[in-house]
Scaffold this motif. Sequence first.
Motif, PDB file in Angstrom:
ATOM      1  N   GLN A   1       0.889  -1.167   0.000  1.00 16.24           N
ATOM      2  CA  GLN A   1       0.000   0.000   0.000  1.00 16.24           C
ATOM      3  C   GLN A   1       0.925   1.213   0.000  1.00 16.24           C
ATOM      4  O   GLN A   1       1.639   1.445   0.959  1.00 16.24           O
ATOM      5  CB  GLN A   1      -0.897  -0.057   1.235  1.00 16.24           C
ATOM      6  N   ARG A   2       0.899   2.017  -1.070  1.00 21.35           N
ATOM      7  CA  ARG A   2       1.962   3.004  -1.246  1.00 21.35           C
ATOM      8  C   ARG A   2       1.527   4.471  -1.084  1.00 21.35           C
ATOM      9  O   ARG A   2       2.276   5.390  -1.411  1.00 21.35           O
ATOM     10  CB  ARG A   2       2.611   2.818  -2.606  1.00 21.35           C
ATOM     11  N   SER A   3       0.308   4.674  -0.580  1.00 23.16           N
ATOM     12  CA  SER A   3      -0.147   6.061  -0.454  1.00 23.16           C
ATOM     13  C   SER A   3      -0.055   6.538   0.999  1.00 23.16           C
ATOM     14  O   SER A   3      -0.647   5.942   1.909  1.00 23.16           O
ATOM     15  CB  SER A   3      -1.595   6.169  -0.947  1.00 23.16           C
TER      16      SER A   3
ATOM     17  N   PHE B   1       2.072   6.930   8.286  1.00 18.68           N
ATOM     18  CA  PHE B   1       2.157   5.500   8.615  1.00 18.68           C
ATOM     19  C   PHE B   1       2.683   4.706   7.425  1.00 18.68           C
ATOM     20  O   PHE B   1       3.329   3.674   7.586  1.00 18.68           O
ATOM     21  CB  PHE B   1       0.797   4.979   9.092  1.00 18.68           C
ATOM     22  N   TYR B   2       2.394   5.194   6.214  1.00 13.74           N
ATOM     23  CA  TYR B   2       2.937   4.520   5.029  1.00 13.74           C
ATOM     24  C   TYR B   2       4.464   4.616   5.008  1.00 13.74           C
ATOM     25  O   TYR B   2       5.152   3.598   4.868  1.00 13.74           O
ATOM     26  CB  TYR B   2       2.358   5.142   3.736  1.00 13.74           C
ATOM     27  N   HIS B   3       4.993   5.843   5.119  1.00 14.83           N
ATOM     28  CA  HIS B   3       6.448   5.986   5.050  1.00 14.83           C
ATOM     29  C   HIS B   3       7.121   5.186   6.184  1.00 14.83           C
ATOM     30  O   HIS B   3       8.180   4.582   5.994  1.00 14.83           O
ATOM     31  CB  HIS B   3       6.854   7.467   5.117  1.00 14.83           C
TER      32      HIS B   3
ATOM     33  N   THR C   1      -0.141  11.731  -7.248  1.00 13.35           N
ATOM     34  CA  THR C   1       1.068  12.352  -6.686  1.00 13.35           C
ATOM     35  C   THR C   1       1.316  13.698  -7.371  1.00 13.35           C
ATOM     36  O   THR C   1       0.746  13.988  -8.427  1.00 13.35           O
ATOM     37  CB  THR C   1       2.276  11.422  -6.832  1.00 13.35           C
ATOM     38  N   ALA C   2       2.221  14.468  -6.774  1.00 15.99           N
ATOM     39  CA  ALA C   2       2.294  15.903  -7.070  1.00 15.99           C
ATOM     40  C   ALA C   2       2.289  16.249  -8.560  1.00 15.99           C
ATOM     41  O   ALA C   2       1.337  16.863  -9.052  1.00 15.99           O
ATOM     42  CB  ALA C   2       3.511  16.500  -6.375  1.00 15.99           C
ATOM     43  N   LEU C   3       3.291  15.878  -9.318  1.00 14.59           N
ATOM     44  CA  LEU C   3       3.345  16.375 -10.692  1.00 14.59           C
ATOM     45  C   LEU C   3       2.197  15.841 -11.553  1.00 14.59           C
ATOM     46  O   LEU C   3       1.571  16.600 -12.304  1.00 14.59           O
ATOM     47  CB  LEU C   3       4.700  16.033 -11.331  1.00 14.59           C
TER      48      LEU C   3
ATOM     49  N   ILE D   1      -4.017  24.619  -9.767  1.00 15.07           N
ATOM     50  CA  ILE D   1      -3.030  23.684  -9.223  1.00 15.07           C
ATOM     51  C   ILE D   1      -2.993  23.825  -7.706  1.00 15.07           C
ATOM     52  O   ILE D   1      -2.875  24.938  -7.175  1.00 15.07           O
ATOM     53  CB  ILE D   1      -1.641  23.956  -9.830  1.00 15.07           C
ATOM     54  N   THR D   2      -3.091  22.695  -7.005  1.00 18.01           N
ATOM     55  CA  THR D   2      -3.241  22.715  -5.542  1.00 18.01           C
ATOM     56  C   THR D   2      -1.884  22.591  -4.849  1.00 18.01           C
ATOM     57  O   THR D   2      -1.447  21.485  -4.516  1.00 18.01           O
ATOM     58  CB  THR D   2      -4.143  21.550  -5.086  1.00 18.01           C
ATOM     59  N   VAL D   3      -1.252  23.718  -4.634  1.00 17.21           N
ATOM     60  CA  VAL D   3      -0.020  23.713  -3.826  1.00 17.21           C
ATOM     61  C   VAL D   3      -0.445  23.642  -2.363  1.00 17.21           C
ATOM     62  O   VAL D   3      -1.241  24.459  -1.897  1.00 17.21           O
ATOM     63  CB  VAL D   3       0.792  25.000  -4.088  1.00 17.21           C
TER      64      VAL D   3
ATOM     65  N   PRO E   1      -3.068  19.609   4.030  1.00 17.65           N
ATOM     66  CA  PRO E   1      -3.696  18.542   4.822  1.00 17.65           C
ATOM     67  C   PRO E   1      -2.665  17.735   5.613  1.00 17.65           C
ATOM     68  O   PRO E   1      -3.022  16.985   6.514  1.00 17.65           O
ATOM     69  CB  PRO E   1      -4.359  17.661   3.760  1.00 17.65           C
ATOM     70  N   ARG E   2      -1.394  17.884   5.251  1.00 17.49           N
ATOM     71  CA  ARG E   2      -0.340  17.097   5.914  1.00 17.49           C
ATOM     72  C   ARG E   2       0.360  17.925   6.976  1.00 17.49           C
ATOM     73  O   ARG E   2       0.393  19.154   6.874  1.00 17.49           O
ATOM     74  CB  ARG E   2       0.701  16.640   4.885  1.00 17.49           C
ATOM     75  N   ILE E   3       0.944  17.236   7.906  1.00 17.55           N
ATOM     76  CA  ILE E   3       1.805  17.930   8.857  1.00 17.55           C
ATOM     77  C   ILE E   3       3.228  17.631   8.409  1.00 17.55           C
ATOM     78  O   ILE E   3       3.722  16.503   8.551  1.00 17.55           O
ATOM     79  CB  ILE E   3       1.498  17.459  10.297  1.00 17.55           C
ATOM     80  N   GLU E   4       3.843  18.608   7.784  1.00 19.65           N
ATOM     81  CA  GLU E   4       5.161  18.420   7.174  1.00 19.65           C
ATOM     82  C   GLU E   4       5.848  19.777   7.096  1.00 19.65           C
ATOM     83  O   GLU E   4       5.190  20.820   7.126  1.00 19.65           O
ATOM     84  CB  GLU E   4       5.026  17.845   5.754  1.00 19.65           C
ATOM     85  N   ALA E   5       7.182  19.771   6.965  1.00 21.25           N
ATOM     86  CA  ALA E   5       7.921  21.029   6.815  1.00 21.25           C
ATOM     87  C   ALA E   5       7.618  21.618   5.439  1.00 21.25           C
ATOM     88  O   ALA E   5       7.673  20.905   4.433  1.00 21.25           O
ATOM     89  CB  ALA E   5       9.413  20.758   6.955  1.00 21.25           C
TER      90      ALA E   5
HETATM   91  O1  LIG Z   1      -1.811  18.348  -4.699  1.00 16.22           O
HETATM   92  C1  LIG Z   1      -0.761  18.225  -4.077  1.00 16.22           C
HETATM   93  C2  LIG Z   1      -0.208  16.974  -3.783  1.00 16.22           C
HETATM   94  C3  LIG Z   1       0.962  16.934  -3.060  1.00 16.22           C
HETATM   95  N1  LIG Z   1       1.576  18.077  -2.653  1.00 16.22           N
HETATM   96  C4  LIG Z   1       2.836  18.000  -1.884  1.00 16.22           C
HETATM   97  O2  LIG Z   1       3.765  17.302  -2.669  1.00 16.22           O
HETATM   98  C5  LIG Z   1       4.670  16.579  -1.835  1.00 16.22           C
HETATM   99  C6  LIG Z   1       4.743  15.148  -2.326  1.00 16.22           C
HETATM  100  O3  LIG Z   1       3.488  14.548  -2.173  1.00 16.22           O
HETATM  101  P1  LIG Z   1       3.004  13.360  -3.134  1.00 16.22           P
HETATM  102  O4  LIG Z   1       1.574  13.082  -2.852  1.00 16.22           O
HETATM  103  O5  LIG Z   1       3.386  13.639  -4.517  1.00 16.22           O
HETATM  104  O6  LIG Z   1       3.972  12.170  -2.689  1.00 16.22           O
HETATM  105  P2  LIG Z   1       4.040  11.319  -1.350  1.00 16.22           P
HETATM  106  O7  LIG Z   1       2.807  11.382  -0.547  1.00 16.22           O
HETATM  107  O8  LIG Z   1       5.301  11.702  -0.642  1.00 16.22           O
HETATM  108  O9  LIG Z   1       4.167   9.837  -1.865  1.00 16.22           O
HETATM  109  C7  LIG Z   1       4.568   9.500  -3.198  1.00 16.22           C
HETATM  110  O10 LIG Z   1       5.967   9.629  -3.325  1.00 16.22           O
HETATM  111  C8  LIG Z   1       6.720   8.812  -2.374  1.00 16.22           C
HETATM  112  C9  LIG Z   1       8.164   9.139  -2.613  1.00 16.22           C
HETATM  113  S1  LIG Z   1       8.717  10.404  -1.521  1.00 16.22           S
HETATM  114  O11 LIG Z   1       7.825  11.560  -1.659  1.00 16.22           O
HETATM  115  O12 LIG Z   1       8.632   9.877  -0.170  1.00 16.22           O
HETATM  116  O13 LIG Z   1      10.062  10.735  -1.898  1.00 16.22           O
HETATM  117  C10 LIG Z   1       6.377   7.355  -2.645  1.00 16.22           C
HETATM  118  O14 LIG Z   1       7.042   6.545  -1.701  1.00 16.22           O
HETATM  119  C11 LIG Z   1       4.881   7.151  -2.508  1.00 16.22           C
HETATM  120  O15 LIG Z   1       4.543   5.812  -2.788  1.00 16.22           O
HETATM  121  C12 LIG Z   1       4.144   8.072  -3.471  1.00 16.22           C
HETATM  122  O16 LIG Z   1       2.741   7.935  -3.313  1.00 16.22           O
HETATM  123  C13 LIG Z   1       4.147  16.705  -0.414  1.00 16.22           C
HETATM  124  O17 LIG Z   1       4.902  17.657   0.260  1.00 16.22           O
HETATM  125  C14 LIG Z   1       2.727  17.196  -0.596  1.00 16.22           C
HETATM  126  O18 LIG Z   1       2.284  17.999   0.467  1.00 16.22           O
HETATM  127  C15 LIG Z   1       1.042  19.308  -2.935  1.00 16.22           C
HETATM  128  O19 LIG Z   1       1.591  20.348  -2.565  1.00 16.22           O
HETATM  129  N2  LIG Z   1      -0.118  19.340  -3.638  1.00 16.22           N
END
Ligand SMILES: O=c1ccn([C@@H]2O[C@H](COP(=O)(O)OP(=O)(O)O[C@H]3O[C@H](CS(=O)(=O)O)[C@@H](O)[C@H](O)[C@H]3O)[C@@H](O)[C@H]2O)c(=O)[nH]1
Length: 477
Positions: free
Chosen positions: A178-180, A259-261, A316-318, A331-333, A404-408
Amino acid sequence: MNTRSNLRTRGTGAVVRAAAAPSASVSRGARGARSCHFAAAGSKRGVARQTVRDQRLAPTKAIATEETTGVTLNNEGKGKRVLVVGGDGYCGWASALHLSARGYEVAIMDNLARRNWDQQLGYDSLTPIASIHKRVAKWKELTGRDITLYLGDICDFEFLAEAWKQFEPEHVVHFGEQRSAPYSMLDRERAVYTQVNNVSGTINILYAMKEFTPDCHMVKLGTMGEYGTPNIDIEEGYLDITHNGRTDTLPYPKQGNSFYHLSKIHDSTNMIFCAKTWGLKVTDLNQGVVYGVKTPETSLDETLINRLDYDSIFGTALNRFVIQAAVGHPITVYGKGGQTRGFLDIRDTVRCIQLAIDNPAEQGKMRVMNQFTELFSVNELASLVKDAGAKLDLDVQVTSVPNPRIEAEEHYYNAKNSKLKDLGLEPHLLGDAILDSLLNVAVEYKDRCDRQLILPANAWGSSGVSRHFVGEKAKSI
Ligand SMILES: O=c1ccn([C@@H]2O[C@H](COP(=O)(O)OP(=O)(O)O[C@H]3O[C@H](CS(=O)(=O)O)[C@@H](O)[C@H](O)[C@H]3O)[C@@H](O)[C@H]2O)c(=O)[nH]1
């Protein structure tokens, strides 16, 4: 050899082996079909084996060729049996085809959980993905190559063991988790599910390696998110530390942010232990955020198309930003947008997997490689997508939404990534060509987009013990 034949004649037991092609002679998949030919070949078995293989692997006139499709069909991986766990998912499907095209003998093991999570939440890939059976049948039809299917759950050791003993993998590529991060933070139930599923599945694979194929090499997908966002440079897995006058090389400190990470961190710890204790060969690929949808193989036919997620849980982001641009959603930053991560093109993911297979880890110590090609902040990505959209006459808006996340949201980030390049990775860097191609795919399928799925459905801080975010409710929050 005996073990394998006995198992095959005993039947499939708990293992569901699906036909990779409609014809009866190949319906047992690559290995079954091949054994029949061997048996018939009698004393000229070795010769027959070669002939049969070449006939099966070489493209015929009716089959797609490199000239007509840009797909490389060769035998560079010939003789290497690779089990792709999670081969029906985004990275797994692309990797399975990449390896099969290059002559590796590929089996996919999958419990189709990724499709089920979408059903659970009422989500869907932007691209219309075919069933796994249709996918492998189409691949066989176009290229002549078999992919064996084992449909089941790696957490069920009886299933895993039976399939393992049949296929006897020399390499196992493990995407089957489960990778999200947002999914794991929806509620207690999904947090527990994510960790139990990921950690116990990986332990089962480690036991299967030890018990049945101790020379098998594991290529496990970890995540750059295991390191978190420390205020020092991120190394590839290990850090030289001097403390009170003594020096040692230790696993790099881990600070997962969901919890995923954290489940990936627990996996890494278990893998270090098993490599050391049982002398296993283990590679941990700490992958960054993957973008893109097309590889040459998945572009061969719409039936082979890869999934493309845009919702707030699995997108995921991009990829999300490009789809938002295509459908006219800002675009949702999240928050300030200074969050910086490692990114890579899916065409580099598949290549990294091949490089890891071709250059296996040594026995007894887990190798770690950081699998990303470039660093970007969320703001930088948004602005790249805005510019690329403008070239296609799309009026792309960028907005900051509450995180929605608690992150730097502003932090130091400098991660090393030289090991895969040293093995030969030539990165596809993020530029106009890939943004253009991704935007075009997004525009092509934009009518399939449900805009309600774009805004964040859950927040880290409100993850509770009840299932708040099911179906329609998830869409509207
Ligand atoms: O609409 C969005 C979606 C995400 N983010 C931000 O973009 C960053 C990355 O989020 P993400 O959803 O693209 O990626 P993440 O949740 O970290 O997880 C994804 O990327 C990870 C690699 S990493 O991010 O941990 O390097 C993989 O392990 C996961 O399986 C994959 O789902 C985060 O700071 C998030 O807050 C935004 O600003 N806007």
